[in-house]
Motif scaffolding. Structure first.
Motif, PDB file in Angstrom:
ATOM      1  N   LEU A 108       0.785  -1.350  -0.012  1.00 50.53           N
ATOM      2  CA  LEU A 108      -0.057  -0.114  -0.170  1.00 50.53           C
ATOM      3  C   LEU A 108       0.884   1.205  -0.193  1.00 50.53           C
ATOM      4  CD1 LEU A 108      -2.741  -0.774   3.053  1.00 50.53           C
ATOM      5  CD2 LEU A 108      -2.852  -1.294   0.395  1.00 50.53           C
ATOM      6  N   LEU A 109       0.365   2.215  -0.519  1.00 53.05           N
ATOM      7  CA  LEU A 109       1.047   3.470  -0.494  1.00 53.05           C
ATOM      8  C   LEU A 109       0.891   3.939   0.987  1.00 53.05           C
ATOM      9  CD1 LEU A 109       2.399   5.986  -1.979  1.00 53.05           C
ATOM     10  CD2 LEU A 109       0.387   6.838  -2.544  1.00 53.05           C
ATOM     11  N   ASN A 110       1.965   4.621   1.562  1.00 50.53           N
ATOM     12  CA  ASN A 110       1.799   4.908   2.919  1.00 50.53           C
ATOM     13  C   ASN A 110       1.362   6.383   3.142  1.00 50.53           C
ATOM     14  OD1 ASN A 110       2.322   5.220   5.854  1.00 50.53           O
ATOM     15  ND2 ASN A 110       4.336   5.427   5.656  1.00 50.53           N
ATOM     16  N   TYR A 111       0.038   6.358   2.722  1.00 50.27           N
ATOM     17  CA  TYR A 111      -0.564   7.808   2.608  1.00 50.27           C
ATOM     18  C   TYR A 111      -2.107   7.561   2.749  1.00 50.27           C
ATOM     19  CZ  TYR A 111      -2.058  12.408   0.393  1.00 50.27           C
ATOM     20  OH  TYR A 111      -2.362  13.395   0.009  1.00 50.27           O
ATOM     21  N   CYS A 112      -2.655   8.228   3.750  1.00 50.71           N
ATOM     22  CA  CYS A 112      -4.045   8.306   3.915  1.00 50.71           C
ATOM     23  C   CYS A 112      -4.493   9.210   3.099  1.00 50.71           C
ATOM     24  CB  CYS A 112      -4.222   8.578   5.586  1.00 50.71           C
ATOM     25  SG  CYS A 112      -6.173   8.513   5.781  1.00 50.71           S
ATOM     26  N   VAL A 113      -5.750   8.842   2.532  1.00 48.44           N
ATOM     27  CA  VAL A 113      -6.357   9.707   1.656  1.00 48.44           C
ATOM     28  C   VAL A 113      -7.093  10.724   2.189  1.00 48.44           C
ATOM     29  CG1 VAL A 113      -6.487   7.877  -0.408  1.00 48.44           C
ATOM     30  CG2 VAL A 113      -8.225   8.029   1.263  1.00 48.44           C
ATOM     31  N   HIS A 114      -7.245  10.749   3.609  1.00 48.61           N
ATOM     32  CA  HIS A 114      -8.159  11.498   4.198  1.00 48.61           C
ATOM     33  C   HIS A 114      -7.515  12.939   4.468  1.00 48.61           C
ATOM     34  CE1 HIS A 114      -9.615  13.020   8.278  1.00 48.61           C
ATOM     35  NE2 HIS A 114     -10.612  13.394   7.699  1.00 48.61           N
ATOM     36  N   GLN A 115      -6.258  13.024   4.930  1.00 49.37           N
ATOM     37  CA  GLN A 115      -5.573  14.303   5.000  1.00 49.37           C
ATOM     38  C   GLN A 115      -4.048  13.907   4.972  1.00 49.37           C
ATOM     39  OE1 GLN A 115      -6.854  16.325   8.707  1.00 49.37           O
ATOM     40  NE2 GLN A 115      -8.494  17.064   7.578  1.00 49.37           N
ATOM     41  N   GLY A 116      -3.667  12.871   4.234  1.00 53.11           N
ATOM     42  CA  GLY A 116      -2.300  12.883   4.054  1.00 53.11           C
ATOM     43  C   GLY A 116      -1.366  12.033   5.130  1.00 53.11           C
ATOM     44  N   GLY A 117      -2.035  11.630   6.108  1.00 54.26           N
ATOM     45  CA  GLY A 117      -1.216  11.197   7.377  1.00 54.26           C
ATOM     46  C   GLY A 117      -0.418   9.610   6.680  1.00 54.26           C
TER      47      GLY A 117
END
Length: 118
Positions: free
Chosen positions: A40-49
Motif C-alpha cells: 500500500l502507499l503509506n498515505y492516508c487519502v483523508h488528510q495525507g497522514g
C-alpha cells in the motif's frame, strides 16, 4: 513495470509484519497477511497522514441476527494514526466507506526476496 527490492522474506516473520520502502520518491509499505504480501502507499487519502504507521485491527460487523455486533479479529485493517480511518491491507479499500481507497501495488516473491512492482 519495474521491480523494487523491499526485503527478504525473513523480515516478515509473522502476519502483520510490515516493511517500509522508498520507491521512486513514494513511501510504500509491504504487509504480510495470511501468508501473502500486499503493498500500500503509506498515505492516508483523508488528510495525507502516514497510514501504514498505524495499528492493525479487525472490525465490527452486524451479526446474522441483524441486532448484535460481532468483532472479526482478523487484523487486516490498518488504522491511520492521525484520525483512525481504516483500510484493508489486501485491497486498499476502506471497510467503512468503499468510495475511499489507498493505492495498492503488486508484490512478487522470488528466491526468498520480496519486490514491489511499479
Amino acid at each position: 513495470m519495474t521491480r523494487h527490492h523491499v526485503a527478504g522474506t525473513d523480515a516478515f516473520e509473522s502476519d502483520g509484519d510490515r516493511v517500509n520502502v522508498d520507491v521512486r520518491g513514494r513511501e510504500v509499505t509491504v504487509f504480510r497477511y495470511d501468508g501473502d504480501y500486499h503493498a500500500l502507499l503509506n498515505y492516508c487519502v483523508h488528510q495525507g497522514g502516514p497510514l501504514c504507521e498505524g495499528s492493525l485491527t479487525g472490525r465490527n460487523t452486524l451479526g446474522d441476527d441483524g441486532w448484535e455486533w460481532v468483532y472479526e479479529d482478523d487484523r487486516k485493517y490498518v488504522n491511520c494514526p492521525w484520525h483512525g480511518w481504516r483500510f484493508d491491507v489486501t485491497t486498499g479499500v476502506s471497510p467503512d466507506d468503499e468510495r475511499y481507497a489507498v493505492p495498492t501495488f503488486d508484490v512478487a516473491v522470488e528466491d526468498g526476496e520480496v519486490y514491489v512492482e511499479l
